[in-house]
Design an enzyme around this catalytic site. Structure first.
Site, PDB file in Angstrom:
ATOM      1  N   GLU A  41     -86.342  57.979 -15.671  1.00 28.63           N
ATOM      2  CA  GLU A  41     -85.508  56.779 -15.544  1.00 28.63           C
ATOM      3  C   GLU A  41     -84.089  57.139 -16.002  1.00 28.63           C
ATOM      4  OE1 GLU A  41     -87.051  53.501 -17.840  1.00 28.63           O
ATOM      5  OE2 GLU A  41     -86.553  52.105 -16.248  1.00 28.63           O
ATOM      6  N   GLU A  71     -93.842  44.819 -19.845  1.00 31.14           N
ATOM      7  CA  GLU A  71     -92.809  45.097 -18.835  1.00 31.14           C
ATOM      8  C   GLU A  71     -92.174  46.421 -19.224  1.00 31.14           C
ATOM      9  OE1 GLU A  71     -92.486  43.400 -16.267  1.00 31.14           O
ATOM     10  OE2 GLU A  71     -93.118  41.360 -16.723  1.00 31.14           O
ATOM     11  N   LYS A 111     -88.785  39.627 -32.250  1.00 29.92           N
ATOM     12  CA  LYS A 111     -87.987  40.729 -32.797  1.00 29.92           C
ATOM     13  C   LYS A 111     -87.070  41.254 -31.700  1.00 29.92           C
ATOM     14  CE  LYS A 111     -88.168  44.974 -32.806  1.00 29.92           C
ATOM     15  NZ  LYS A 111     -86.718  45.233 -32.599  1.00 29.92           N
ATOM     16  N   CYS A 168     -84.415  48.325 -15.803  1.00 34.37           N
ATOM     17  CA  CYS A 168     -85.661  48.964 -15.355  1.00 34.37           C
ATOM     18  C   CYS A 168     -85.863  48.767 -13.856  1.00 34.37           C
ATOM     19  CB  CYS A 168     -86.856  48.467 -16.153  1.00 34.37           C
ATOM     20  SG  CYS A 168     -86.871  46.695 -16.325  1.00 34.37           S
ATOM     21  N   SER A 194     -84.445  40.130  -8.878  1.00 32.46           N
ATOM     22  CA  SER A 194     -84.819  39.291 -10.017  1.00 32.46           C
ATOM     23  C   SER A 194     -84.526  37.832  -9.709  1.00 32.46           C
ATOM     24  CB  SER A 194     -84.021  39.700 -11.259  1.00 32.46           C
ATOM     25  OG  SER A 194     -84.252  41.051 -11.534  1.00 32.46           O
TER      26      SER A 194
HETATM   27  P1  ADP Z   1     -85.327  51.545 -25.167  1.00 35.23           P
HETATM   28  O1  ADP Z   1     -85.494  53.007 -24.913  1.00 35.23           O
HETATM   29  O2  ADP Z   1     -84.943  50.748 -23.997  1.00 35.23           O
HETATM   30  O3  ADP Z   1     -84.552  51.224 -26.415  1.00 35.23           O
HETATM   31  P2  ADP Z   1     -87.728  50.999 -26.622  1.00 35.23           P
HETATM   32  O4  ADP Z   1     -89.079  50.855 -26.043  1.00 35.23           O
HETATM   33  O5  ADP Z   1     -87.490  52.114 -27.576  1.00 35.23           O
HETATM   34  O6  ADP Z   1     -86.783  51.034 -25.370  1.00 35.23           O
HETATM   35  O7  ADP Z   1     -87.274  49.669 -27.345  1.00 35.23           O
HETATM   36  C1  ADP Z   1     -87.538  48.389 -26.871  1.00 35.23           C
HETATM   37  C2  ADP Z   1     -87.892  47.509 -28.038  1.00 35.23           C
HETATM   38  O8  ADP Z   1     -89.048  48.041 -28.671  1.00 35.23           O
HETATM   39  C3  ADP Z   1     -86.840  47.396 -29.122  1.00 35.23           C
HETATM   40  O9  ADP Z   1     -86.829  46.062 -29.609  1.00 35.23           O
HETATM   41  C4  ADP Z   1     -87.341  48.347 -30.193  1.00 35.23           C
HETATM   42  O10 ADP Z   1     -86.941  47.970 -31.491  1.00 35.23           O
HETATM   43  C5  ADP Z   1     -88.840  48.163 -30.060  1.00 35.23           C
HETATM   44  N1  ADP Z   1     -89.665  49.287 -30.543  1.00 35.23           N
HETATM   45  C6  ADP Z   1     -89.362  50.600 -30.571  1.00 35.23           C
HETATM   46  N2  ADP Z   1     -90.403  51.311 -31.079  1.00 35.23           N
HETATM   47  C7  ADP Z   1     -91.385  50.424 -31.375  1.00 35.23           C
HETATM   48  C8  ADP Z   1     -92.723  50.531 -31.887  1.00 35.23           C
HETATM   49  N3  ADP Z   1     -93.270  51.698 -32.233  1.00 35.23           N
HETATM   50  N4  ADP Z   1     -93.432  49.393 -32.026  1.00 35.23           N
HETATM   51  C9  ADP Z   1     -92.917  48.215 -31.662  1.00 35.23           C
HETATM   52  N5  ADP Z   1     -91.683  48.047 -31.165  1.00 35.23           N
HETATM   53  C10 ADP Z   1     -90.914  49.131 -31.012  1.00 35.23           C
END
Ligand code: ADP
Length: 483
Positions: free
Chosen positions: A385, A254, A178, A288, A445
């Site tokens: 961050e 990560e 995803k 990050c 990296s």
């Molecule tokens: P950022 O703040 O960098 O967008 P997130 O952790 O919100 O970081 O998002 C990183 C990934 O996690 C994206 O692919 C997002 O769709 C997914 N994501 C966000 N919330 C959830 C959740 N509750 N469960 C699984 N995946 C999630």
């Protein structure tokens, strides 16, 4: 956009591109002006379960393929991506905002995971040893962990995929991916490349979706899923780790960082400024591993800050695809607001603005490269961050204080230090509580090195020899040999 034709804007399940349940889709925006770049299928929970069905259906057969065959698929994909490097760079620049030059850098970095893991595929092996008391022989066999679920972030749309997909293919795992809803196009193009390179149907299934939380929960409740690898924020990582408890999936996390960038009094200051530019400005600070706190010895702080501000102030902000642009837009409006809030709060706490501090008028989500000095150690900008082009500088008096402050964070991903003292280098490598320490470099990296963090930055390693271990289980075989 040549890489993602109308067909490749769907879900990719069991080797077929298709619509999402109910024909639902969502818009992918250009962060440089907010316009719609493309509409992409929006997977439902049922679609996600079908993707897992497809991955499960071919897992056993895929695990039995010859390691060389899996390696060759990765190698083939590596060659195809190289051929299409310019198109990949353009696509990533469009959906994510980074400059085309930076996006080209990501293509070569991200693609290198495919080459590295094509080479690792043929080096998976167990061991044979004699039991300490003699008699028995102790053998180990490495096996693919099984169907995996990958959730990737928007900041490195290619590399965050290849560093999970590469080792999974090499190890013989099938997967459901995803991508981030803000930047799914690059992953769609990647699925197409892997198919052309000969990846069998069902090994990789792709489900762009705006329903990340729902999908993840449903997939992780399914006992057929054996592994989750996530790159993203620490709060979401914690949700996923909790969710993994019921089926005890193996996890790689990560998560966020709060990288210190230490400059000691004996450092080559010009080199430190050069490294600071890379560690801070790579990806507009949206990484990050980005240097988040500059801690500079009090004797050299003024000179370092001036030199850094000169360089930062000369950067050109604009659309990532335009010539002469150094810094593209941030990913979305919220990001600009959050960065500006951190800068405003730091100034309120006593910091002085040396350059930047403003966001140019829209359209687009731009922020001017910014340098702050005399930042209070307790300011929010030092614990949060930033994910933007802002360098907050504060000073320290000695090494003990530098290390103590560098480690005073819940995070532990990347850290950087500039010094010419070898004994100090050794002390820092051992005392900095981070998964990665860069000495006299702003770029750490490397696909051949184990990338990952400690504490709230997560666990597990991507890349290096360690990277493939995340996708392998060990079976131990006891063989009595005394008759
Ligand atoms: P950022 O703040 O960098 O967008 P997130 O952790 O919100 O970081 O998002 C990183 C990934 O996690 C994206 O692919 C997002 O769709 C997914 N994501 C966000 N919330 C959830 C959740 N509750 N469960 C699984 N995946 C999630």
């Amino acid at each position: 956009m040549d890489l993602v034709g109308p067909q490749q804007r769907g879900l990719f399940i069991g080797g077929t591109w298709r619509e999402a349940e109910g024909g639902e889709d969502f818009a992918v925006l250009d962060p440089a002006d907010g316009s719609v770049l493309a509409r992409v299928a929006d997977a439902s929970v049922n679609d996600a379960i079908e993707a897992l069905d497809a991955a499960v259906a071919v897992q056993e057969e895929w695990a039995r393929t010859a390691p060389r065959a899996r390696g060759e698929i990765l190698r083939g994909a590596f060659e195809l991506i190289n051929e299409r490097a310019d198109d990949f760079a353009e696509l990533m620049s469009l959906e994510m905002g980074k400059t085309v030059a930076e996006a080209k850098g990501e293509v070569s970095y991200g693609n290198e995971f495919f080459r590295w893991f094509s080479e690792e595929a043929v080096r998976i092996h167990g061991r044979w040893m004699q039991a300490p008391a003699g008699g028995s022989r102790l053998l180990t066999v490495k096996k693919p962990v099984g169907p995996c679920f990958f959730i990737t972030p928007w900041n490195f749309p290619l590399a965050m995929g290849t560093r999970k997909i590469g080792p999974a293919i090499a190890a013989g795992c099938t997967m459901v991916v995803k991508p981030a809803e803000l930047t799914p196009l690059t992953m769609l193009a990647l699925a197409q490349v892997l198919t052309e390179a000969g990846l069998p149907e069902g090994v990789l299934n792709l489900i762009p979706s705006t329903r990340a939380a729902e999908l993840s929960k449903a997939l992780m409740e399914d006992d057929r899923l054996r592994k989750v690898s996530f790159t993203g924020s620490t709060p979401v990582g914690k949700i996923l780790v909790r969710q993994s408890a019921d089926q005890l999936q193996r996890m790689s996390m990560e998560l966020g960082g709060n990288a210190p960038f230490l400059v000691f009094e004996d450092a080559d200051l010009d080199a430190a400024v050069e490294g600071a530019m890379v560690a801070k400005m790579r990806n507009m600070g949206e990484a990050c591993t980005a240097a988040n706190r500059f801690l500079v010895h009090q004797d050299v702080a003024r000179e370092f800050a001036q030199k850094l501000a000169d360089r930062m102030g000369r950067l050109t902000v604009g659309r990532g695809q335009d010539d002469g642009v150094d810094v593209g837009p941030l990913i979305e409006e919220k990001a600009v607001e959050s960065v500006h809030q951190l800068v405003t709060d730091a100034i309120h706490d006593g910091a002085t603005l040396v350059t930047g501090g403003t966001s140019p008028d829209g359209p687009g989500f731009f922020y001017q490269p910014t340098v702050l000095v005399d930042v209070h150690p307790e300011s929010e900008i030092n614990s949060h961050e930033i994910f933007g082009p802002v360098a907050p500088i504060s000073t320290f008096a000695d090494e003990e204080e530098a290390v103590r402050r560098a480690n005073a964070t819940e995070y532990g991903l990347a850290s950087y230090a500039y010094t010419r003292d070898l004994a100090r280098t050794i002390r820092l490598a051992e005392s900095l509580a981070y998964g990665m320490v860069g000495i006299n470099t702003g770029l750490i990296s490397n696909p051949a090195a184990p990338f990952g963090g400690v504490k709230s930055s997560g666990f597990g390693r991507e890349g290096g020899f360690e990277g493939i271990e995340e996708y392998l289980d060990t079976t131990y075989v006891a063989l009595p040999a005394d008759h």
